[in-house]
Write a protein that holds these residues in place. Sequence first.
Motif, PDB file in Angstrom:
ATOM      1  N   GLY A 127       0.615  -1.402   0.079  1.00 47.95           N
ATOM      2  CA  GLY A 127      -0.144   0.005   0.060  1.00 47.95           C
ATOM      3  C   GLY A 127       0.722   1.217   0.064  1.00 47.95           C
ATOM      4  O   GLY A 127       0.221   2.292   0.351  1.00 47.95           O
ATOM      5  N   ILE A 128       1.943   1.202  -0.539  1.00 55.50           N
ATOM      6  CA  ILE A 128       3.022   2.407  -0.564  1.00 55.50           C
ATOM      7  C   ILE A 128       2.848   2.748  -1.916  1.00 55.50           C
ATOM      8  O   ILE A 128       3.535   2.232  -2.688  1.00 55.50           O
ATOM      9  N   THR A 129       2.227   4.123  -2.250  1.00 57.52           N
ATOM     10  CA  THR A 129       2.502   4.518  -3.521  1.00 57.52           C
ATOM     11  C   THR A 129       3.599   5.782  -3.841  1.00 57.52           C
ATOM     12  O   THR A 129       3.707   5.998  -4.985  1.00 57.52           O
ATOM     13  N   SER A 130       3.796   6.462  -2.722  1.00 52.05           N
ATOM     14  CA  SER A 130       4.485   7.232  -2.825  1.00 52.05           C
ATOM     15  C   SER A 130       5.561   7.655  -1.707  1.00 52.05           C
ATOM     16  O   SER A 130       5.202   6.951  -0.666  1.00 52.05           O
ATOM     17  N   LEU A 131       6.581   8.629  -1.863  1.00 51.27           N
ATOM     18  CA  LEU A 131       7.390   8.545  -0.591  1.00 51.27           C
ATOM     19  C   LEU A 131       7.091  10.094   0.024  1.00 51.27           C
ATOM     20  O   LEU A 131       7.836  10.264   0.907  1.00 51.27           O
ATOM     21  N   ASP A 132       5.990  10.593  -0.312  1.00 47.66           N
ATOM     22  CA  ASP A 132       5.564  11.940   0.334  1.00 47.66           C
ATOM     23  C   ASP A 132       5.408  11.987   1.619  1.00 47.66           C
ATOM     24  O   ASP A 132       5.694  12.675   2.393  1.00 47.66           O
ATOM     25  N   THR A 133       4.735  10.855   2.226  1.00 48.26           N
ATOM     26  CA  THR A 133       4.452  10.501   3.674  1.00 48.26           C
ATOM     27  C   THR A 133       5.530   9.875   4.259  1.00 48.26           C
ATOM     28  O   THR A 133       5.430   9.538   5.677  1.00 48.26           O
ATOM     29  N   ARG A 134       6.904   9.811   3.768  1.00 53.39           N
ATOM     30  CA  ARG A 134       7.871   9.316   4.353  1.00 53.39           C
ATOM     31  C   ARG A 134       7.293   7.774   5.081  1.00 53.39           C
ATOM     32  O   ARG A 134       7.420   7.577   6.240  1.00 53.39           O
ATOM     33  N   PRO A 135       7.134   6.873   4.225  1.00 48.68           N
ATOM     34  CA  PRO A 135       6.614   5.683   4.559  1.00 48.68           C
ATOM     35  C   PRO A 135       7.838   4.556   5.187  1.00 48.68           C
ATOM     36  O   PRO A 135       8.992   5.062   5.057  1.00 48.68           O
TER      37      PRO A 135
END
Length: 406
Positions: free
Chosen positions: A177-185
Amino acid sequence: MTGKIELSSITARDLIGEALAGILQRPGRAMLTCLGTVLGVGAFVAVLGLTATASGQVGSRFNALVATEVTVEDSGKADPNLVPTPFPVDVDTRLARVNGVVGGGVYWPVPAEGAQVRAAPVGVAAVGQNIPVMAVTPGLFTAVAPRMTAGRTFDAYHEKAGAQVAVLGAGIARQLGITSLDTRPAVFIGGVPYSVIGITDQVQRMPALLLTVMIPSGSAPVIGARPGEERPKMLIATELGAARQVAAEVPRALRPDAPDTLTVLPPPDPRELRDEVDGDLGSLFLMLAGVCLVIGAVGIANTTLVAVLERVGEIGLRRSVGARGVHIAAQFLAESGVLGALGGLFGCSIGVVAVVATAAVKGWTPIAEPLTVAAAPLIGLVSGVLAGAYPAYRAARIEPVEALRR
């Protein structure tokens, strides 16, 4: 009055003239008779040309990837319980000193025990999944050349500091469920958080990496992981033509104290493998071309045999005015031979056009062996003569009286 009767004779010029006259007398039938040889010789030239053209493309692609790849493995001479990995800590630095090396790094799968992966510490997503985790050194990314859709790969600093960072394959990222790094997953491996710093969707080598979570090998001790039954390996990308030289030097460059603890697997010799591929393809397509040629020859034989039966009156007239059986046989052999040679010429032209057209559509460089092109008309001539042998034999055995009675 006694005297010896002189046997009749026929010159080669007369023979060719009679053959051409016989062919031009029935042009429609001659064209249909040629068609079998045209198709057979055309297929012969086309398949050989296309085989050479396709093999050239296979060879160039083989050189570009496989011939520049060297694998280094644990030879198994050291006790794995005492020596977890045969590779030194500064393996990437030592490898970079070898001439001809583009890049390379060590990798090993983290044992699944206690290393389940989840994307969140709480909630439904906190249920761990059995996702492969691969511990790699930064140099491996240079060798596999990943295409990053987001972020970056980790480097020597992360490796040395044992940083808890991770790079995900695109498929694994979607699964978590990780689609981008904007939320610093982050992902949790065995309950230990790893910050996701990059997502890749394509690699030039080791496509299995796209289905793993890659972490620095220096951070593997954080989750209590060490190499298991699957021992560490090294993948090296080299410059073109340098693979075998690199393979010979790598064991001493990495482990000068114990080079025999490493086993190097160089790529196969590209020339030998390409020759084997060429030989296999050539034999297969040559057999198919031979079948086409036999079919064409059978067509000539059938048509010539029918012509013999239709021209019995002509044969009888020729025999009654002095032609011998051998002259009749030579006439029909000459006709079938001329038809075969013409079929070979047209078939060769069609085959060359087919090779050039196919190469143009595919964007390849067309290759037509001069020997094949030069031999095609001769093959047509020989197949025509062989196909006309039996009808000519039948024609030569027709007696003049019997022929005139029909």
